[in-house]
Motif scaffolding. Structure first.
Motif, short mmCIF file in Angstrom:
data_model
loop_
_atom_site.label_atom_id
_atom_site.label_comp_id
_atom_site.label_asym_id
_atom_site.label_seq_id
_atom_site.Cartn_x
_atom_site.Cartn_y
_atom_site.Cartn_z
N GLY A 45 0.81 -1.20 0.00
CA GLY A 45 0.00 0.00 0.00
C GLY A 45 0.85 1.26 0.00
O GLY A 45 1.93 1.29 -0.57
N GLU A 46 0.41 2.30 0.70
CA GLU A 46 1.03 3.62 0.58
C GLU A 46 2.46 3.68 1.11
O GLU A 46 3.22 4.58 0.75
CB GLU A 46 0.17 4.67 1.30
N LYS A 47 2.86 2.76 1.96
CA LYS A 47 4.22 2.76 2.51
C LYS A 47 5.18 1.90 1.67
O LYS A 47 6.25 1.52 2.13
CB LYS A 47 4.22 2.26 3.95
N PHE A 48 4.78 1.62 0.43
CA PHE A 48 5.58 0.72 -0.41
C PHE A 48 7.01 1.22 -0.62
O PHE A 48 7.96 0.44 -0.62
CB PHE A 48 4.90 0.53 -1.77
N ALA A 49 7.18 2.55 -0.79
CA ALA A 49 8.51 3.08 -1.10
C ALA A 49 9.47 2.89 0.07
O ALA A 49 10.64 2.49 -0.12
CB ALA A 49 8.42 4.56 -1.46
N ALA A 50 9.01 3.16 1.29
CA ALA A 50 9.86 2.99 2.47
C ALA A 50 10.23 1.52 2.67
O ALA A 50 11.37 1.19 3.03
CB ALA A 50 9.15 3.53 3.70
N VAL A 51 9.28 0.63 2.44
CA VAL A 51 9.53 -0.80 2.62
C VAL A 51 10.51 -1.29 1.55
O VAL A 51 11.48 -2.01 1.86
CB VAL A 51 8.21 -1.60 2.56
N LEU A 52 10.26 -0.92 0.31
CA LEU A 52 11.14 -1.36 -0.78
C LEU A 52 12.57 -0.86 -0.56
O LEU A 52 13.54 -1.62 -0.70
CB LEU A 52 10.60 -0.86 -2.12
N GLU A 53 12.72 0.41 -0.22
CA GLU A 53 14.05 0.97 0.00
C GLU A 53 14.75 0.26 1.16
O GLU A 53 15.95 -0.04 1.08
CB GLU A 53 13.96 2.47 0.28
N THR A 54 14.04 -0.04 2.21
CA THR A 54 14.64 -0.70 3.37
C THR A 54 15.13 -2.10 3.00
O THR A 54 16.25 -2.50 3.37
CB THR A 54 13.63 -0.78 4.52
N VAL A 55 14.34 -2.84 2.28
CA VAL A 55 14.74 -4.20 1.88
C VAL A 55 15.97 -4.14 0.97
O VAL A 55 16.91 -4.93 1.13
CB VAL A 55 13.58 -4.93 1.18
N LEU A 56 15.99 -3.20 0.04
CA LEU A 56 17.14 -3.08 -0.86
C LEU A 56 18.41 -2.69 -0.09
O LEU A 56 19.50 -3.21 -0.36
CB LEU A 56 16.84 -2.05 -1.95
N LEU A 57 18.26 -1.79 0.89
CA LEU A 57 19.43 -1.40 1.69
C LEU A 57 19.92 -2.57 2.54
O LEU A 57 21.13 -2.78 2.67
CB LEU A 57 19.08 -0.21 2.58
N ARG A 58 19.00 -3.32 3.09
CA ARG A 58 19.40 -4.48 3.90
C ARG A 58 20.16 -5.50 3.06
O ARG A 58 21.05 -6.18 3.56
CB ARG A 58 18.17 -5.12 4.53
N ARG A 59 19.82 -5.60 1.80
CA ARG A 59 20.47 -6.59 0.94
C ARG A 59 21.91 -6.22 0.60
O ARG A 59 22.65 -7.06 0.07
CB ARG A 59 19.67 -6.79 -0.35
N LYS A 60 22.30 -5.02 0.89
CA LYS A 60 23.70 -4.64 0.65
C LYS A 60 24.64 -5.39 1.59
O LYS A 60 25.84 -5.47 1.34
CB LYS A 60 23.86 -3.13 0.79
N GLY A 61 24.10 -5.92 2.69
CA GLY A 61 24.87 -6.80 3.54
C GLY A 61 25.96 -6.18 4.37
O GLY A 61 26.83 -6.88 4.90
N LYS A 62 25.95 -4.87 4.52
CA LYS A 62 27.04 -4.20 5.24
C LYS A 62 26.86 -4.30 6.75
O LYS A 62 27.84 -4.46 7.49
CB LYS A 62 27.09 -2.74 4.80
N LEU A 63 25.62 -4.19 7.21
CA LEU A 63 25.33 -4.19 8.64
C LEU A 63 24.24 -5.22 8.95
O LEU A 63 23.83 -6.00 8.09
CB LEU A 63 24.92 -2.79 9.10
N ASP A 64 23.76 -5.20 10.17
CA ASP A 64 22.74 -6.13 10.63
C ASP A 64 21.51 -6.07 9.70
O ASP A 64 20.94 -5.00 9.48
CB ASP A 64 22.34 -5.75 12.06
N PRO A 65 21.08 -7.22 9.16
CA PRO A 65 19.96 -7.22 8.21
C PRO A 65 18.60 -6.94 8.84
O PRO A 65 17.59 -6.88 8.11
CB PRO A 65 20.01 -8.63 7.62
N THR A 66 18.53 -6.76 10.15
CA THR A 66 17.26 -6.39 10.79
C THR A 66 17.18 -4.90 11.08
O THR A 66 16.17 -4.43 11.60
CB THR A 66 17.07 -7.17 12.11
N TRP A 67 18.24 -4.16 10.76
CA TRP A 67 18.30 -2.74 11.09
C TRP A 67 17.53 -1.90 10.08
O TRP A 67 17.18 -2.35 8.98
CB TRP A 67 19.75 -2.28 11.13
N LEU A 68 17.30 -0.64 10.47
CA LEU A 68 16.73 0.37 9.58
C LEU A 68 17.84 1.34 9.17
O LEU A 68 18.69 1.69 9.99
CB LEU A 68 15.60 1.12 10.28
#
Length: 381
Positions: A45-68
């Protein structure tokens, strides 16, 4: 353009609904930006951009994958081994991270400090830090308006100007480095900076430490007089947990002499810290030329990638091409110091087609250009 998170975004991402949305999107392949946006919008829904960006950033694998994260904060954040190394020097102290951002350095400081506080001016990053470091006290505060006294001040100033461009001028950092140093006069201060910082721009720093991880120079850390134990330091870290340190207090009685059996290219932290002679003295090496960072010797240091010399002589492109073709070299690694040679352009001009591979070191000894045809080897240890 990177997505700009809001406090509402962070609140959603920290909620149970947001956690479910992140888990759902994390299962998607996310290989086509246009299709991904449509798929995530349908799921979230309306928060799609924040969720998508967070998942993509987590996939970079630099830090804890549960972080924001925000994109800029993740890019500037220290990787855990480097942050852990810096924090170790402050073990048992009271520490205040005055630019804590999303908490990457703060998390490592809290493991070893007696007491730890984080603060930042950016409310969004601070909200993310509350998610990432839930047990650490956090306050919104300006680094230039201290809210603690007595604690060691740790800072990682933003190094981009108002237009988002990377800046190398300490006066343009956020906060400006000279102002931060002035505010912290009389206090112990440690500041993380980019490794290209000009030491002359930070006269207050009693020690400048260059830190590398797995051969890549990651940062310079500036230590005030109360924390310094040398003037210049190189700290070389490996992902396997091994590390070593070299300072300007170590012996430096290494000169220049004729080439030995090996060429050694010191770690970038050693070179940037101006400790090439100290490294040579530690390992029984010497320089090819007093002004060039390549070292040579009859036995390379343990654990490094070194270059066993096969043949060497006066460098001319035409004669080097003939030599490489005669030896059947088709894949060539080119290392250059002290000569105006572009390795990629030279490799194209050489037009090599052989089946063997080799390395060539191009440098000068005095005013004379030299080549060293080598075989790269990983030295045990």
């Amino acid at each position: 353009m990177p997505y700009t998170f809001t406090l509402d975004d962070v609140a959603f991402l920290r909620s149970e609904e947001g956690a479910r949305a992140l888990d759902q999107v994390a299962e998607l392949p996310l290989t086509d930006r246009i299709a991904d946006v449509a798929a995530v919008r349908k799921l979230v829904g309306e928060k799609f951009a924040a969720v998508l960006e967070t998942v993509l950033l987590r996939r970079k694998g630099k830090l804890d994958p549960t972080w924001l994260y925000t994109g800029d904060a993740l890019q500037q954040a220290s990787v855990p081994p480097v942050a852990r190394h810096r924090a170790a020097r402050l073990a048992g102290r009271d520490v205040h991270d005055v630019t804590c951002s999303i908490g990457a350095d703060l998390a490592e400081l809290a493991r070893v400090a007696r007491r730890c506080l984080g603060s930042d001016l950016d409310p969004v990053r601070l909200a993310m830090a509350r998610h990432n470091c839930p047990s650490i006290p956090l306050v919104q505060a300006d680094a230039l308006a201290p809210v603690t006294s007595g604690a060691v001040v740790v800072a990682d100033p933003a190094r981009r100007d108002s237009a988002g461009r990377r800046t190398w001028r300490p006066a343009d950092f956020g906060p400006p480095l000279d102002e931060l140093a002035e505010v912290c006069t009389g206090r112990d201060l440690a500041v993380k900076c980019a490794p290209g910082l000009d030491p002359a721009a930070v006269p207050w720093a009693a020690e400048i430490e260059l830190v590398s991880l797995d051969g890549q120079v990651r940062e310079a850390c500036l230590w005030s007089a109360g924390l310094a134990t040398a003037s210049r330091r190189a700290s070389v870290l490996r992902s396997d947990g091994t590390q070593w340190t070299l300072t300007d207090r170590d012996p430096s009685d290494a000169g220049a002499a004729a080439p030995g059996e090996w060429i050694v290219d010191p770690d970038g932290a050693v070179v940037r810290a101006g400790l090439v002679k100290h490294y040579a003295a530690r390992h029984g090496l010497w320089q090819l030329d007093e002004r060039i960072a390549y070292l040579t010797g009859d036995e390379p240091p343990p654990g490094v990638r070194a270059f066993r010399v096969i043949e060497h002589g006066h460098y001319q492109e035409k004669s080097l091409r003939s030599l490489l073709r005669a030896r059947g070299v088709g894949r060539l690694e080119i290392l250059v110091r002290g000569l105006d040679v572009d390795p990629d352009a030279l490799r194209k001009r050489l037009k090599l087609t052989g089946a063997d591979e080799a390395s060539v070191v191009l440098t000068r000894i005095g005013r004379t250009p030299h080549f060293f045809l080598c075989r790269a080897e990983r030295v045990p240890g």
